[in-house]
Design a protein around this motif. Structure first.
Motif, PDB file in Angstrom:
ATOM      1  N   ASN A  11      40.650  -9.602  31.133  1.00 55.36           N
ATOM      2  CA  ASN A  11      40.393 -10.301  29.890  1.00 55.36           C
ATOM      3  C   ASN A  11      39.653  -9.443  28.888  1.00 55.36           C
ATOM      4  OD1 ASN A  11      37.389 -10.835  30.018  1.00 55.36           O
ATOM      5  ND2 ASN A  11      38.040 -11.722  31.937  1.00 55.36           N
TER       6      ASN A  11
ATOM      7  N   THR B  93      36.958  -9.910  25.500  1.00 56.53           N
ATOM      8  CA  THR B  93      36.088 -10.850  24.806  1.00 56.53           C
ATOM      9  C   THR B  93      35.391 -10.172  23.634  1.00 56.53           C
ATOM     10  OG1 THR B  93      34.213 -10.340  26.239  1.00 56.53           O
ATOM     11  CG2 THR B  93      35.637 -12.165  26.900  1.00 56.53           C
TER      12      THR B  93
ATOM     13  N   ASP C 178      38.633 -14.539  22.451  1.00 57.68           N
ATOM     14  CA  ASP C 178      38.997 -13.891  23.701  1.00 57.68           C
ATOM     15  C   ASP C 178      40.491 -14.022  23.982  1.00 57.68           C
ATOM     16  OD1 ASP C 178      37.788 -16.484  26.013  1.00 57.68           O
ATOM     17  OD2 ASP C 178      39.099 -16.561  24.266  1.00 57.68           O
TER      18      ASP C 178
END
Lengths: 112, 115
Positions: free
Chosen positions: A22, A24, A71
């Protein structure tokens, strides 16, 4: 320079496993993109996301634009050896000065 | 093959020198972007040109400059080179000015080594 926080930094996985990474930020982005870079090569665009909440697939890859617009995540299902490489997220900010910012990268290694 | 070409592929030069990197965008693309990637680092956006005009500026040093020509190819000029300028320099192109979509297509890069 400014970069997006990407995690994990690196990962070793077994062939056939699913992968999740991920990206962010503390800032809002208008577009999220995911790229893959092989050693010594230029990044290749994998998926582009344009709306908050959008979920888009490209073969075994699935990416989502976070609801908060801060995100994004990328999933790779049933990994194969050729998935090895560095995955970068990138975000486009249109507020104020136009900005195109890359993540710090996730280095993926697949064990056969 | 992204359709974006960059020359040269490799460049070795000494500190204090000046070099020029060249990029030809994909056919039909009006924007050209330049990025610097140091060893094991992410991509740092340097500058963007759209249809011959500077469109956005990132962390580009004053010793560096770029331009886009009428045929849409672009050149990145690096002067008074320092050891820390050694990096991969990528060019990317996109159809529009970057405010919509955002998809960029990258060239193979130029590896610059300053000794």
């Amino acid at each position: 320079g400014q970069q997006l926080n990407q995690s994990p930094q690196s990962m070793f996985i077994q062939e056939g496993e699913d992968v999740s990474m991920n990206c962010t930020s503390s800032s809002i982005f208008n577009t999220w993109l995911w790229y893959k870079q092989d050693p010594g090569e230029g990044p290749v665009l994998l998926i582009a996301l344009y709306k908050a909440g959008e979920l888009t697939s490209n073969g075994r890859l699935t990416a989502q634009f976070g609801i908060t617009r801060k995100d994004s995540f990328l999933n790779i299902s049933a990994s194969i050896p050729s998935d090895v490489g560095i995955y970068f997220c990138a975000g486009l900010q249109l507020s104020g000065t136009y900005k195109y910012i890359f993540g710090t990268g996730t280095r993926l290694k697949v064990l056969a | 093959d992204s359709g974006v070409t960059q020359t040269p592929k490799h460049l070795i030069t000494a500190t204090g020198q000046r070099v020029t990197l060249r990029c030809s965008p994909r056919s039909g693309d009006l924007s050209v972007y330049w990025y610097q990637q140091s060893l094991d680092q992410g991509l740092q956006f340097l500058i963007q040109y759209y249809n011959g005009e500077e469109r956005a500026k990132g962390n580009i040093l004053e010793r560096f400059s770029a331009q886009q020509f009428p045929d849409l190819h672009s050149e990145l000029n690096l002067s008074s080179l320092e050891l820390g300028d050694s990096a991969l320099y990528f060019c990317a192109s996109s159809v529009g000015d970057g405010t919509r979509g955002g998809e960029q297509y990258f060239g193979p890069g130029t590896r610059l080594t300053v000794t």
